[in-house]
Design an enzyme around this catalytic site. Sequence first.
Site, short mmCIF file in Angstrom:
data_model
loop_
_atom_site.label_atom_id
_atom_site.label_comp_id
_atom_site.label_asym_id
_atom_site.label_seq_id
_atom_site.Cartn_x
_atom_site.Cartn_y
_atom_site.Cartn_z
N ASP A 784 -21.97 -10.96 13.90
CA ASP A 784 -21.16 -11.62 12.88
C ASP A 784 -20.01 -12.32 13.63
O ASP A 784 -19.78 -12.07 14.81
CB ASP A 784 -20.64 -10.61 11.85
CG ASP A 784 -20.18 -11.32 10.57
OD1 ASP A 784 -20.02 -12.56 10.59
OD2 ASP A 784 -19.96 -10.64 9.55
N TRP A 785 -19.30 -13.15 12.90
CA TRP A 785 -18.36 -14.08 13.55
C TRP A 785 -17.17 -13.40 14.24
O TRP A 785 -16.50 -12.57 13.65
CB TRP A 785 -17.88 -15.10 12.51
CG TRP A 785 -18.71 -16.36 12.56
CD1 TRP A 785 -18.23 -17.64 12.65
CD2 TRP A 785 -20.14 -16.50 12.57
NE1 TRP A 785 -19.27 -18.55 12.72
CE2 TRP A 785 -20.44 -17.87 12.68
CE3 TRP A 785 -21.21 -15.60 12.54
CZ2 TRP A 785 -21.74 -18.37 12.72
CZ3 TRP A 785 -22.51 -16.09 12.59
CH2 TRP A 785 -22.76 -17.45 12.68
#
Length: 864
Positions: A784-785
């Site tokens: 995820d970011w």
Amino acid sequence: MTQFYGTLTPEKTEREEKNMQLVRKGAGECMVLLENDGALPLKNTGKIALYGAGARHTIKGGTGSGDVNSREVINIEQGLKDAGFTITTDRWLTAYDELLKETKAAHQAEVNRLAEERQQPPFIIEFELPFKEPDLQAITEEDVKASDTDTAVLVIARNSGEGADRWNKKGDYLLNDGEVKALEFLGAHYEKTIVLLNIGGIIDATVLKETAGINAVLLTGQLGNSGGLSVADVLTGKQVPSGKLTDTWAKAYADYPSSEGFSHNNGNIDDEYYTDGIYVGYRYFDTFGIEPHYCFGYGKGYTDFAIENVKAVVEGSGVKVTARVTNTGKAYAGKEVVQVYVSAPEGALEKPYQELKAYKKTALLAPGESETAELTFALKDMASYSEEKAAWILEPGEYLIRVGNSSRNTHVAAVLTVEEEKRTEQLKNLFNGDKELNEISGKGRKAYTYETEAEEIKNAERILVPADAVETRTVVYQEARPILTTDKTEKLTIQDVIDGKATVEELAAQLTVEELADLCVGTLRTSMGGDPEGKDNVIGNASATVPGAAGDTSSIIWESRGVKNLILADGPAGLRLQPHFKTTKEGELLPGGEGMGDIVAAFDESKIPADAVDHYQYCTAIPIGTELAQTWNPELIEEIGYMVGKEMQEFHVDLWLAPALNIHRNPLCGRNFEYYSEDPLIAGKCAAAMTLGVQKDGKGGTTIKHFAANNLEDNRMFSNNHMSERALREIYLKGFEIAVKEAQPLSIMTSYNLINGLHTANSHDLIQAAARDEWGFEGVVMTDWFTSQDVPAISGTGHIYPISASTGCVYAGNDLQMPGCRKNVDDIVEAVKTGKELDGYRLTLGDVQFCVTNLLRVVAKVMK
Ligand code: BGC
């Protein structure tokens, strides 16, 4: 010159209109009719007294990365007007507009102040401090008089989103004082009062159930940009509601077993203890005999159904259930959902009262019409996970097959007898808990029952399961990742792979460590904050070619070997792109116009040349995940997935960062709206159907997320989830397993949180052993970011657990760090070249090559 793919004129396209209609067509299936005394459908169009926060400001979906920038949102007021109704409460609605405007301005000012104070981008503050609708102003006798009708519609709305959990407070999980007063007042003053719930997650329905004079309650949910039209369709009976709840609606928040310790409730947002174990949702309510307001699987229609001639047989390695479904009503058509639950026998392992094993929605049946529904599931699907044996096992005893139209309206159709224990899958324990959990036990509890249950069990047909009917297997795990070499001396390209002249392994073998490391690190979308010019950042192409995409993969070997960068864009409520952007005549992207929800940076007109070119990328906002799940209709979800896939092709997006299928463990998780259900079978089937749709043309793929156990939002990047292996496997991983096995998504996104002390992004056991070795996942895994880079502006400060390691991602087989930074690349190169442990992990060349082969395989698929 950069190539852009949007339209050059602002007019609505045919595709937009067509897709809105497609969503509208299926929307009745998303909505759940909770209460109805016959007030719905409305018999004729006339005057309507419309009130409530969501009447004119209908919420189309939640906030954060899951927000889709569609062209328009047709609100409920507009939808009703289009359907021929006259809205006679304009004065009240306009007064609410004013109230909303003031509240929004105050909220925005607070967001800006905090952004300034903390030196964080405003969208990060918005995450933490999502906008909450103001309470309703009073409805007066004057309003009633002016409305000149006997029918009132009140739209209760709730907003929630990424980055913050909801609260068990008024205005959120509980109704506001103004809402309660409005309900009482409307119930007393109008002949018919219809309540619409324009919400993304469960609210306390007690007042709704107890207030006198409420004639119907429809969970409209959040339906995307055509929501108002769909609601009007259902209120008028043009479409029938046929949704069923995919969650249990408790009588009180405290009834959910995870409530006490959930997120901020106990003041500890660092550690989350899953003491509820396997008892999530109806598994808990049924086993512990607690009555909810609305049970899992519940939903009315405009008609009634009979489910008869129910038969269950063992066929091959599966169970086949057939049932005849008849619309017994006189006036309206409808669709029914046949649901099959299994109660497994108690043995060494305790079992929940029942678990959903199969479901099937009928076609639209006219009054009097029947259909025979056929449902199947594998015998091995009845197994439970034994930590002691590190295996899925079918314990000996009697398995009850229950069939009905909700979890609490079933009858026993047959009893399957398993004579001897069967190990359906021999695995390794991978996720041993790091703390003594003290899980709750269902043993000795007075479970839910109904009057005829004992009798039905006694009289049910006994079917012996033949010992050899159950499928069994032993998993072989990856031992090592050999260093790849190749004898091929010609310079290989991705085209060679596509043409079958070389393998991805051979191509990877020809790459330098620097190239390999670069490919493992995705690029930053400049608008995501941080310092775009900074030395640390790897700036990607995505924002230059598909503005609004969330990122892209490295283009380091695009020129030399034809490996294009994959463009990744968010969902799950449609495709999130920047709807309007400007470029110079030469094709250089101009700043501004970037948007996430309400935050749109204005174009700086002083920097926009007179001959600048406007581009438009309007996408369709589809119903939120929970709404789609409530259809219990995988075919419909697949159709919507196909539609999204076509939009991806139009805008040249390769991977959709959706669907999201985390479990609704607790109603206050801020992102529950994006997710499907408290039940892993529903979650997995929905994600599989969506993936099959998106990937049908073979031109792009889904990214199922957030892998795994991303069940809360407060402190989401550093929340450590302590849970048993059994709960993890049976509840939180099961949906991902189903999606991978049934649909082979091109990608998986790991979650932010830790599981038993380890970031999922660094978990070799989760990514390699479970997803790849046990389930056969063939695609690419990404983080995820900002998972592997410490950006205080994004991840905040003061957390007790560290950020996940970049080297750990490669070690785990987490192929792509999104979006990564230069340091990630340097760390990987250093670890491989020195052979020394870095941030706790040692890497070999084979590890990095392995990640790159996974990426190249996906690139080859989408470039084909
Ligand atoms: C979210 C992801 C999303 C990503 C890219 C993250 O903040 O958790 O779901 O896909 O951002 O926008």
